[in-house]
Design an enzyme around this catalytic site. Structure first.
Site, mmCIF file in Angstrom:
data_model
loop_
_atom_site.group_PDB
_atom_site.id
_atom_site.type_symbol
_atom_site.label_atom_id
_atom_site.label_comp_id
_atom_site.label_asym_id
_atom_site.label_seq_id
_atom_site.Cartn_x
_atom_site.Cartn_y
_atom_site.Cartn_z
ATOM 1 N N ASN A 23 40.628 22.670 30.189
ATOM 2 C CA ASN A 23 40.420 23.981 31.033
ATOM 3 C C ASN A 23 39.054 24.123 31.481
ATOM 4 O OD1 ASN A 23 40.440 27.247 29.941
ATOM 5 N ND2 ASN A 23 40.671 26.616 31.891
ATOM 6 N N GLY A 24 38.942 24.342 32.804
ATOM 7 C CA GLY A 24 37.600 24.727 33.346
ATOM 8 C C GLY A 24 37.279 23.775 34.743
ATOM 9 N N TRP A 59 46.742 25.513 35.926
ATOM 10 C CA TRP A 59 46.558 26.350 37.287
ATOM 11 C C TRP A 59 45.725 25.345 38.048
ATOM 12 C CZ3 TRP A 59 42.627 28.388 39.811
ATOM 13 C CH2 TRP A 59 43.066 29.435 41.202
ATOM 14 N N ARG A 74 48.824 31.515 31.368
ATOM 15 C CA ARG A 74 47.416 31.050 32.300
ATOM 16 C C ARG A 74 47.532 29.941 33.135
ATOM 17 N NH1 ARG A 74 43.331 31.853 28.317
ATOM 18 N NH2 ARG A 74 41.973 30.248 29.282
ATOM 19 N N LYS A 83 49.269 45.219 44.198
ATOM 20 C CA LYS A 83 50.531 44.862 43.630
ATOM 21 C C LYS A 83 51.580 44.426 44.655
ATOM 22 C CE LYS A 83 49.705 44.770 40.125
ATOM 23 N NZ LYS A 83 48.287 44.928 39.698
ATOM 24 N N GLU A 108 44.902 49.424 44.656
ATOM 25 C CA GLU A 108 45.689 48.919 43.704
ATOM 26 C C GLU A 108 47.314 48.563 44.157
ATOM 27 O OE1 GLU A 108 45.173 47.073 41.366
ATOM 28 O OE2 GLU A 108 47.119 47.155 39.896
ATOM 29 N N CYS A 156 44.668 27.538 33.237
ATOM 30 C CA CYS A 156 45.034 26.517 32.355
ATOM 31 C C CYS A 156 44.939 26.919 30.842
ATOM 32 C CB CYS A 156 43.998 25.186 32.608
ATOM 33 S SG CYS A 156 44.183 24.744 34.334
ATOM 34 N N HIS A 196 39.109 54.524 62.713
ATOM 35 C CA HIS A 196 38.011 53.667 63.041
ATOM 36 C C HIS A 196 38.310 52.443 63.310
ATOM 37 C CE1 HIS A 196 35.178 56.902 62.477
ATOM 38 N NE2 HIS A 196 35.930 57.099 61.000
ATOM 39 N N LYS A 200 47.111 34.489 35.018
ATOM 40 C CA LYS A 200 46.591 35.828 34.581
ATOM 41 C C LYS A 200 45.271 36.026 33.919
ATOM 42 C CE LYS A 200 48.403 39.655 31.849
ATOM 43 N NZ LYS A 200 48.256 40.538 33.209
ATOM 44 N N GLU A 252 50.758 40.704 45.567
ATOM 45 C CA GLU A 252 50.806 39.787 44.565
ATOM 46 C C GLU A 252 51.885 39.441 44.198
ATOM 47 O OE1 GLU A 252 48.857 42.155 41.456
ATOM 48 O OE2 GLU A 252 47.935 40.376 40.910
#
Ligand code: F6R
Length: 614
Positions: free
Chosen positions: A103-104, A77, A27, A491, A487, A2, A510, A609, A494
């Site tokens: 925000n929080g 968000w 955000r 990617k 990574e 946010c 395994h 982000k 996402e």
């Protein structure tokens, strides 16, 4: 997560709110809203979805209204309640005397909601935030002034908040408060501002005050006052930001992610610029404030990070152990913070974070610091809360990263680890001078080698065409490239929402090998070095189960051609530097697959982000 903004005394109030929210869109982008005070009343406008929807809701006459007194804005968000218009901020109190953006997360919101409901307050949304608005209205009834009411209300909140607050009956003042969520006060000529992050303010002022936890700002058009939660007035002077306004432009690329992938050679040059002068001179890491004595005695390192930064940390572990023999533990910040904090005597803690605001990592480094550890932060934001709390820093100079999926900041973090590992080896004398010179020579050549990969993307695009409808993807590697497999898979997940998993190649047999058949592509990273032959034989095992095989390799030989359906070649380099190169095709593959699928690449669903909630 946010983003909040606010302003008082500004004639172009709506343009400020909308432009600054646009700078904070990284955000969150579930919904957006503004509240403005017209002198008599507070008007609220909210829209589900991206900021563009809010912009379309506002007519031009209103957008150009020069008589508005103050305003607050929010980009969301979602944490509590679906991302719809009702749950969008700003939220107002029962009698609409207070409007707030937040925000929080308020952890005790259920208890507060129960108390307030019993007092007759009616709730409209499912958010935790709405309790703050009602609580403020409740507190104004008992208090003789607004800041006292705010302080009383804040003392009842558990959790994190950055708040912008306006009161219907007090149009000349904007209030702001912060605890465990970033908030900046921007000081202008005849107007003052608040924002979650610097880029939102740079077009308006470069004079800022970073509010600290439990501080409240009482802001008028041409003055401001900052107090602590007990009402003590604090003397805080603005600092002048050294930056120019951030131009957010795709520079001709279709997406920010593609632009940022292409910026990586320059990012690496920039990272080396002031740290590696000549191959025979020791590295200069001037923000690393470890004494010679601490460095000599250093015998353990712990690294804490999340997501992509965690993957950079895993490469860092490999490097530091390889170059210095110092044991390194790497842990996800979200796991670290709910265990006993164990700090050994001659150890340091490294926090890695692009944003420098990630709540889990911030809490983790605070815990390490409170337990006596020296905290070194590797971050792309030297002005962030993390950087401010750290004892030392390695700034990574990746520039502003817009795309939610991290690319250039990751490469810059890897570079920070190369430099740190070589720096430690120099101080502790664990590698020969000749070998260190060779490493430095190789480092300097990396940007050019990335450029070679970027100028030859055909094979990667072919793979994307072939596999964009795949439901499951497997990435395998060993040693220093294992974190790159993680990574690459992250990617792809996402931005394309395809299920992708990275495994140490030796682990396939395994269990995961049971999944393999002709529907599953297996991407193997194999560069000459300690584990090349092993990864090759694990790839053969996968081929024998009919998997579609893709290689990212610096080799090109008949043996590989027999095993792999697609071979993506990268230039040769020392195995320890290969992650910088092997990462690039994986970023591009994820990008092109998501592009074929028509996904919202720069702002993938459900993500943001800067993750400022635990
Ligand atoms: C992935 C990504 C996230 C972040 C993670 C940590 O592309 O961007 O996984 O890496 O949220 O963020 P920072 O590095 O800001 O602490």
């Amino acid at each position: 997560m946010c983003g909040i903004v606010g302003c008082i005394g500004q004639q172009n109030l709506i343009p400020f709110l909308l432009e600054s929210l646009e700078k904070l869109e990284y955000r969150g982008y579930d919904s957006a809203g503004i509240a403005v005070h017209n002198g008599d009343n507070i008007e609220i406008y909210k829209a589900q979805g991206k900021l563009e929807n809010l912009k379309n809701l506002l007519n031009d006459t209103f957008k150009n209204d020069k008589n508005l007194k103050s305003g607050i804005g929010h980009i969301r968000w979602a944490t509590h309640g679906a991302p719809n218009q009702i749950n969008a901020h700003p939220h107002s109190s029962f009698e609409e005397k207070v409007s707030i953006v937040h925000n929080g997360i308020i952890e005790n919101y259920k208890e507060l909601k129960k108390e307030l409901t019993e007092k007759g307050f009616e709730f409209k949304s499912q958010t935790d935030t709405e309790v703050i608005a009602h609580l403020l209205e409740d507190c104004i009834k008992d208090e003789n002034n607004y800041s006292n009411a705010i302080r009383t209300a804040l003392k009842k909140l558990d959790g994190a908040y950055a708040l912008g607050i306006i009161f219907k009956d007090n149009p000349e003042i904007l209030y702001a408060a912060r605890k465990c969520a970033p908030l900046i006060l921007g000081v202008g000529e005849d107007s003052n501002f608040i924002a979650s992050d610097v880029p939102a303010l740079l077009d308006y002022t470069k004079r800022v005050i970073y509010l600290e936890d439990n501080q409240i700002a009482v802001i008028k058009g041409s003055s401001y006052q900052i107090m602590d939660i007990d009402g003590n007035i604090l003397d805080k002077k603005p600092e002048i930001l050294p930056w120019e306004p951030v131009t957010i432009s795709k520079m001709g690329y279709k997406h920010f992610m593609l632009k940022e992938i292409h910026e990586q050679p320059d990012v690496i040059r920039q990272t080396l610029f002031d740290k590696l002068h000549t191959v025979s001179d020791p590295l200069v890491l001037k923000e690393v404030k470890l004494t010679k004595e601490t460095l000599e005695q250093l015998d353990r390192i712990q690294i804490i990070a999340c997501g992509t930064s965690l993957h950079a940390a895993l490469v860092g572990k490999y490097l530091i152990e390889e170059f210095t023999g110092i044991p390194v533990d790497v842990e996800a910040s979200s796991e670290y913070i709910y265990k006993r904090t164990v700090i050994s005597k001659n150890s340091i803690t490294i926090g890695v974070s692009q944003s420098g605001e990630t709540a889990d990592t911030l809490t983790a480094i605070r815990q390490a610091k409170d337990n006596g550890s020296h905290v070194l932060v590797i971050t792309n934001r030297p002005d962030s809360t993390m950087a401010r709390q750290a004892d030392s820093m390695i700034p990574v100079n990746a520039g502003f990263e817009v795309s939610v999926a991290a690319t250039k900041s990751y490469s810059a973090q890897l570079m920070a680890f190369y430099l740190l590992a070589i720096y430690l080896a120099e101080v502790k004398n664990t590698l020969s001078e000749e070998y260190i010179e060779d490493l430095k020579k190789e480092l300097i050549q990396l940007p050019q080698k990335i450029e070679m990969i970027l100028s030859n993307k055909d094979k990667i695009q072919d793979c994307a065409v072939k596999f964009h409808n795949t439901k499951n993807f497997i990435y395998i590697a060993r040693g220093i490239n294992y974190p790159v497999a993680l990574e690459g898979a992250l990617k792809l997940k996402e931005i394309s929402y395809i299920n992708a998993t990275g495994y140490p190649a030796g682990e396939l047999k395994h269990g995961p090998i049971a999944m393999l058949d002709e529907t599953i592509p297996v991407l193997a990273i194999l560069v000459p070095g300690k584990v090349y032959e092993k990864v090759l034989s694990n790839s053969e095992e996968s081929k024998a189960r009919n998997a579609n095989m893709i290689a990212v390799t610096s080799e090109d030989n008949e043996h590989l051609e027999a095993v792999f359906d697609y071979i993506i070649t990268i230039p040769r380099t020392n195995e320890v530097f290969s992650p910088i190169l092997t990462t690039i095709p994986l970023q591009l593959l994820a990008y092109y697959i998501a592009e074929f699928l028509g996904k919202d690449i720069d702002q993938p669903r459900n993500l943001a982000k800067s993750v400022t909630v635990e």
